[in-house]
Write a protein that holds these residues in place. Sequence first.
Motif, PDB file in Angstrom:
ATOM      1  N   ILE A 112     -39.313 -24.810  33.702  1.00 35.67           N
ATOM      2  CA  ILE A 112     -39.948 -24.048  34.774  1.00 35.67           C
ATOM      3  C   ILE A 112     -40.370 -25.014  35.856  1.00 35.67           C
ATOM      4  N   ALA A 113     -40.303 -24.573  37.092  1.00 36.68           N
ATOM      5  CA  ALA A 113     -40.698 -25.406  38.215  1.00 36.68           C
ATOM      6  C   ALA A 113     -41.386 -24.531  39.255  1.00 36.68           C
ATOM      7  N   LEU A 114     -42.272 -25.128  40.009  1.00 38.69           N
ATOM      8  CA  LEU A 114     -42.997 -24.428  41.066  1.00 38.69           C
ATOM      9  C   LEU A 114     -42.860 -25.214  42.350  1.00 38.69           C
ATOM     10  N   GLY A 115     -42.472 -24.530  43.442  1.00 36.18           N
ATOM     11  CA  GLY A 115     -42.347 -25.160  44.739  1.00 36.18           C
ATOM     12  C   GLY A 115     -43.289 -24.524  45.744  1.00 36.18           C
ATOM     13  N   VAL A 116     -43.518 -25.231  46.829  1.00 34.56           N
ATOM     14  CA  VAL A 116     -44.486 -24.800  47.841  1.00 34.56           C
ATOM     15  C   VAL A 116     -43.795 -24.735  49.196  1.00 34.56           C
ATOM     16  N   THR A 155     -45.081 -22.475  25.671  1.00 32.64           N
ATOM     17  CA  THR A 155     -43.776 -21.836  25.859  1.00 32.64           C
ATOM     18  C   THR A 155     -43.944 -20.367  26.235  1.00 32.64           C
ATOM     19  N   GLU A 156     -44.857 -19.692  25.537  1.00 29.40           N
ATOM     20  CA  GLU A 156     -45.104 -18.284  25.855  1.00 29.40           C
ATOM     21  C   GLU A 156     -45.711 -18.129  27.253  1.00 29.40           C
ATOM     22  N   ALA A 157     -46.574 -19.082  27.636  1.00 25.33           N
ATOM     23  CA  ALA A 157     -47.154 -19.023  28.980  1.00 25.33           C
ATOM     24  C   ALA A 157     -46.071 -19.186  30.050  1.00 25.33           C
ATOM     25  N   ALA A 158     -45.112 -20.116  29.808  1.00 28.79           N
ATOM     26  CA  ALA A 158     -44.017 -20.296  30.764  1.00 28.79           C
ATOM     27  C   ALA A 158     -43.171 -19.024  30.872  1.00 28.79           C
ATOM     28  N   ALA A 159     -42.908 -18.391  29.734  1.00 30.84           N
ATOM     29  CA  ALA A 159     -42.139 -17.145  29.762  1.00 30.84           C
ATOM     30  C   ALA A 159     -42.901 -16.053  30.511  1.00 30.84           C
ATOM     31  N   GLU A 160     -44.230 -15.995  30.331  1.00 32.44           N
ATOM     32  CA  GLU A 160     -45.027 -14.994  31.040  1.00 32.44           C
ATOM     33  C   GLU A 160     -44.993 -15.231  32.540  1.00 32.44           C
ATOM     34  N   LEU A 161     -45.058 -16.505  32.960  1.00 32.62           N
ATOM     35  CA  LEU A 161     -44.996 -16.818  34.384  1.00 32.62           C
ATOM     36  C   LEU A 161     -43.655 -16.407  34.972  1.00 32.62           C
ATOM     37  N   ARG A 162     -42.584 -16.688  34.263  1.00 33.95           N
ATOM     38  CA  ARG A 162     -41.270 -16.317  34.783  1.00 33.95           C
ATOM     39  C   ARG A 162     -41.130 -14.792  34.865  1.00 33.95           C
ATOM     40  N   ALA A 163     -41.795 -14.082  33.937  1.00 36.42           N
ATOM     41  CA  ALA A 163     -41.679 -12.623  33.924  1.00 36.42           C
ATOM     42  C   ALA A 163     -42.425 -11.976  35.080  1.00 36.42           C
ATOM     43  N   VAL A 164     -43.541 -12.574  35.522  1.00 41.23           N
ATOM     44  CA  VAL A 164     -44.356 -11.948  36.565  1.00 41.23           C
ATOM     45  C   VAL A 164     -44.112 -12.572  37.928  1.00 41.23           C
ATOM     46  N   ALA A 165     -43.106 -13.460  38.052  1.00 39.56           N
ATOM     47  CA  ALA A 165     -42.837 -14.092  39.348  1.00 39.56           C
ATOM     48  C   ALA A 165     -42.514 -13.024  40.377  1.00 39.56           C
ATOM     49  N   GLY A 223     -53.620 -21.267  33.084  1.00 38.77           N
ATOM     50  CA  GLY A 223     -53.749 -22.722  32.981  1.00 38.77           C
ATOM     51  C   GLY A 223     -52.449 -23.438  33.306  1.00 38.77           C
ATOM     52  N   LEU A 224     -51.316 -22.902  32.830  1.00 36.26           N
ATOM     53  CA  LEU A 224     -50.018 -23.515  33.141  1.00 36.26           C
ATOM     54  C   LEU A 224     -49.717 -23.403  34.631  1.00 36.26           C
ATOM     55  N   PHE A 225     -50.068 -22.251  35.252  1.00 36.66           N
ATOM     56  CA  PHE A 225     -49.857 -22.099  36.686  1.00 36.66           C
ATOM     57  C   PHE A 225     -50.661 -23.149  37.464  1.00 36.66           C
ATOM     58  N   MET A 271     -50.700 -31.149  12.734  1.00 37.33           N
ATOM     59  CA  MET A 271     -49.344 -30.703  13.068  1.00 37.33           C
ATOM     60  C   MET A 271     -49.322 -29.210  13.385  1.00 37.33           C
ATOM     61  N   ALA A 272     -50.087 -28.414  12.618  1.00 37.15           N
ATOM     62  CA  ALA A 272     -50.128 -26.979  12.886  1.00 37.15           C
ATOM     63  C   ALA A 272     -50.762 -26.696  14.245  1.00 37.15           C
ATOM     64  N   ARG A 273     -51.809 -27.458  14.578  1.00 41.77           N
ATOM     65  CA  ARG A 273     -52.451 -27.244  15.869  1.00 41.77           C
ATOM     66  C   ARG A 273     -51.526 -27.633  17.020  1.00 41.77           C
ATOM     67  N   ALA A 274     -50.792 -28.756  16.854  1.00 47.48           N
ATOM     68  CA  ALA A 274     -49.854 -29.167  17.896  1.00 47.48           C
ATOM     69  C   ALA A 274     -48.742 -28.133  18.076  1.00 47.48           C
ATOM     70  N   HIS A 275     -48.264 -27.571  16.944  1.00 49.09           N
ATOM     71  CA  HIS A 275     -47.212 -26.548  17.034  1.00 49.09           C
ATOM     72  C   HIS A 275     -47.734 -25.305  17.738  1.00 49.09           C
ATOM     73  N   ALA A 276     -48.968 -24.925  17.435  1.00 53.65           N
ATOM     74  CA  ALA A 276     -49.542 -23.748  18.074  1.00 53.65           C
ATOM     75  C   ALA A 276     -49.708 -23.969  19.575  1.00 53.65           C
ATOM     76  N   GLU A 277     -50.131 -25.159  19.977  1.00 56.65           N
ATOM     77  CA  GLU A 277     -50.283 -25.445  21.394  1.00 56.65           C
ATOM     78  C   GLU A 277     -48.936 -25.413  22.111  1.00 56.65           C
ATOM     79  N   ALA A 278     -47.891 -25.996  21.477  1.00 55.92           N
ATOM     80  CA  ALA A 278     -46.561 -25.977  22.092  1.00 55.92           C
ATOM     81  C   ALA A 278     -46.038 -24.547  22.218  1.00 55.92           C
ATOM     82  N   THR A 279     -46.297 -23.714  21.178  1.00 55.20           N
ATOM     83  CA  THR A 279     -45.851 -22.316  21.238  1.00 55.20           C
ATOM     84  C   THR A 279     -46.576 -21.568  22.343  1.00 55.20           C
TER      85      THR A 279
END
Length: 510
Positions: free
Chosen positions: A464-468, A408-418, A432-434, A397-405
């Motif tokens: 978050i969504a990505l279009g081409v 989420t942080e990766a999505a926030a980073e992508l939105r910040a550097v768009a 990896g999320l990109f 459960m701790a590992r799954a929570h860490a992966e989800a966190t």
Amino acid sequence: MTHGDQENRARLVAYSYLSVPERDDYLAIVRLFGTSLMADLSAHEVAERLGRGDVETVTARLDALVAWGNLIRSTHRVRAASIAEFQRARARYQISKLGERIQRDVDDVLSWADAAREVAAELLALVDRELAGLALGVVAPGGVDTEQGRDAVATLFVQFGEFAESVRDFYAYLGQVLARYDLDGDEYHGFKALLLDYVEAIRADVAFHTPRIRASLDALWPHLGVLLRRIDDLGGGLTGLQEVTGARVQRSRGRELADWDALRAWFVDTDGRGSQVDQLRAATMRALGSLLANAKRMIRSTTSGQSRRGDLIRLAAWFDACDEAGAHDLYAAAFGLYGARRLGVAGDLDGTVPAGTSWWDGPVAEVPLALRERGERSQRGRAASVEDHTAQKAHLMARAHAEATARTEAAAELRAVAGQFERARLSTAAKGLFEELFTGALGSVSGDLAALDGARCDLEELDIALGVRVEPAARTVVRSAEGDFEIDGLRLLLGRAGADWDLSTVRESR
């Protein structure tokens, strides 16, 4: 059980002739009676027309159909010149209304069950026209002409009934086709080109006529009761039969308010659960989703390795052509699975044995002492305590929570550097999320580079969504600790998941 339930069960008995072993004989007999109006035949005439010499068997079949309610005994008088002729023709039969209705439906199912029925979309325009004429007539001075109103109502419901039934049949066929997971590339492209164009044409017709039909129904509705009563006053129907004899009368469609309620529910949400038009739109979206699922399956089969579909179909054809002994040999040769010779004793699960190894040359199974000496499978002594997995569960459960966190942080980073990828360096998780978003967008379409224009991938849980967009002069560079990722000819767009694209407001990657 109520009286109505008993009557319904008695009617369902009339379907019995379709499930008995002699159903071919019964089908031939009932079809013979249904070929002409009020056919009146004896057992000898039925046997002669069907080419059956055993009159006793035919008589038994006829009596069974009478008991089930498919046939009735005729009251036709017999004129015979001799005793033998009288005996041949004294028992005569006719088809019942229930039997004729069931056989008509059976023949329709057997003839067109797997066929694709065309939607009579042109009838929707005629329904629109008839409703508009009635709506104008009821508000005109003196009201609509009663005879013309009767004709318009009859025409309207015949056209609407045919349209609604064809829509249900077509979408049932569409669901049956799209549920298949054995479509190859040629079949998929054929269904996509034909069905998508056809579904879009249907949706466009319904979307065009629905507002006009709703407006006509709203104008007609306050005057509908008066119009139906005036039509009933013309006479010519069977309502008097119900009043005199008490017999149930199935009226022509459109002569009762319940028919108009069903028509209105097709175009107007009357109960808060959506109209049939809304359900049609939802069914269209489900069909598109099924097509995309098939496309993704075929893309995965071509990108993750060689597809074995053709080999498996060829193997299935070999099995179909084999006798029983040959099928066993083919199974052993294809899968390397031979008859088991060890009963009840598990082998070494950790060891890896090639599939072609003979059981004779394979590793020996360890037989427990209790089974070898006493023939007992149960172990003596105290049972071991149940292992506690609490720590393992907490760790997972701790590992799954860490992966989800981290996602989420990766999505926030992508939105910040768009819009400034070239000046930013992504973390490993953000890169990896990109790549996941970009791969999903590419996998959502099939075809050449032009087909990618407008492709997108949405991750609802991360918002978050990505279009081409295809732009030959565009060049996108994504920098990360693992290296640079360059994309030529495509411009990438980041936005909120599930939102409609507005290219003027979405931030671009450069």
